[in-house]
Design an enzyme around this catalytic site. Structure first.
Site: not given
Length: 364
Positions: A240, A290
């Site tokens: 992420e 994400h």
């Protein structure tokens, strides 16, 4: 083409994580408008777009996505490489692909390879460190809505000692007992632990059958990631907060992660996301981006190596992740734990929610 980057700032939100979002609009001489976005450091990202990227785009052909990407990257590489510079490029690149969809009169996922699955399974991503009875009720509600997977956040870290560790275990245990073994559970430490803490808690978490443990250590501790993955006790997820194709190559070469979780509006947009996805596929590492959202859903729809996507249920703004629900029209909502992308959408499928602009401070 020309580009502007208005920024929406939520006027009535408590300060917790972030409270603004950037929308990047690119206009072509034939009347098309591409929409991109960024959620990290919107004010600074806007400055990078306006000062450094916009001059490179004016008069260019939006179909030259690879050249434009490399031009933006190499012009900002000395100060940009990761973080704000790459986030700015991401917002622009997403808008360019939105233009391509409009120009080709096709949903963007068709330009990326087409539909690889009938629908996209999504996991409910909201469960926070709330009172355990409340947490159990929320988890059961998601199960009743048809979700086959859900993710919770840990609330305590190394500074909270053994007592905090037990509280973290209670969160996972509560959700597992609430939904049973027929639902996947994931848990996110959001970079809040260190290697020692992670090595101590992972054996305690193992009986609770997590599908993955997310971001247990800071992104730059790639050797820590590699050591935790060698445990083989719980699959490790991350990415992420990685920003480049080169960074993901390093994560893969050092065997750091079992799941890759890039966000398209952080890694250089769709132009780079598809390259990272191909690299992951070549190493049999699933990609589960994400944050969900349309820029990620089109990547997931076009790849067999992306088994599901994240989904933030629309709620009042809590930590900032929910702001996109206020900014845009067109984000899909799940039915029986899955979302679909409109076959008839000739772009990414988003429009700016003009009605909600009155709830924002708009900075142009």
């Amino acid at each position: 083409m020309d580009a502007v980057s208005p920024m929406l700032t939520k006027a009535t939100m408590g300060a917790f994580t972030f409270n603004s979002w950037l929308i990047c609009e690119i206009f072509t001489d034939d009347g098309l408008v591409g929409i991109g976005n960024a959620a990290l450091s919107p004010r600074a990202t806007k400055e990078v777009i306006d000062l450094y990227l916009k001059p490179l785009l004016i008069g260019a052909d939006p179909w030259d996505t690879e050249f434009l990407w490399q031009h933006m990257y190499r012009k900002t590489m000395a100060f940009g490489r990761k973080g704000i510079g790459m986030v700015a490029i991401s917002a622009v690149d997403i808008a360019l692909w939105d233009i391509l969809g409009k120009s080709a009169k096709q949903p963007v996922y068709r330009l990326l390879g087409g539909r690889a699955k009938p629908k996209i399974p999504v996991y409910a991503s909201r469960l926070y460190a709330t009172p355990l009875e409340q947490l159990a009720g929320e988890a059961r509600a998601y199960e009743k809505q048809g979700y086959k997977a859900m993710k919770l956040r840990f609330g305590w870290g190394p500074v909270d000692g053994a007592e905090g560790m037990q509280k973290n275990l209670a969160l996972v245990r509560t959700v597992r007992e609430a939904v049973g073994d027929g639902v996947d559970i994931m848990a996110d430490a959001y970079m809040g632990w260190n290697l020692d803490y992670a090595k101590r808690i992972i054996p305690l978490l193992e009986p609770l059958n997590l599908r993955w443990l997310e971001e247990p250590v800071i992104p730059d501790d790639i050797h820590g990631y590699a050591e935790l993955r060698r445990f083989g006790r719980i699959p490790i997820a991350g990415g992420e907060h990685e920003f480049t194709l080169h960074g993901f190559r390093q994560l893969i070469e050092l065997q750091c992660v079992d799941y890759i979780q890039f966000d398209t509006n952080r890694v250089g947009g769709l132009s780079q996301a598809r390259k990272i996805a191909a690299l992951a596929e070549a190493h049999s590492i699933p990609v589960i981006p994400h944050a969900g959202q349309m820029h990620n859903y089109h990547i997931v729809m076009s790849s067999l190596n992306s088994p599901m996507a994240e989904f933030f249920p629309p709620v009042d703004v809590e930590v900032g992740n929910e702001l996109f629900w206020y900014c845009f029209n067109g984000e899909p909502t799940p039915k029986d734990g899955c979302i679909d992308l409109d076959e008839n959408t000739h772009d990414l499928g988003l429009t700016v929610n003009e009605k909600n602009l009155k709830n924002f401070e708009v900075v142009e």
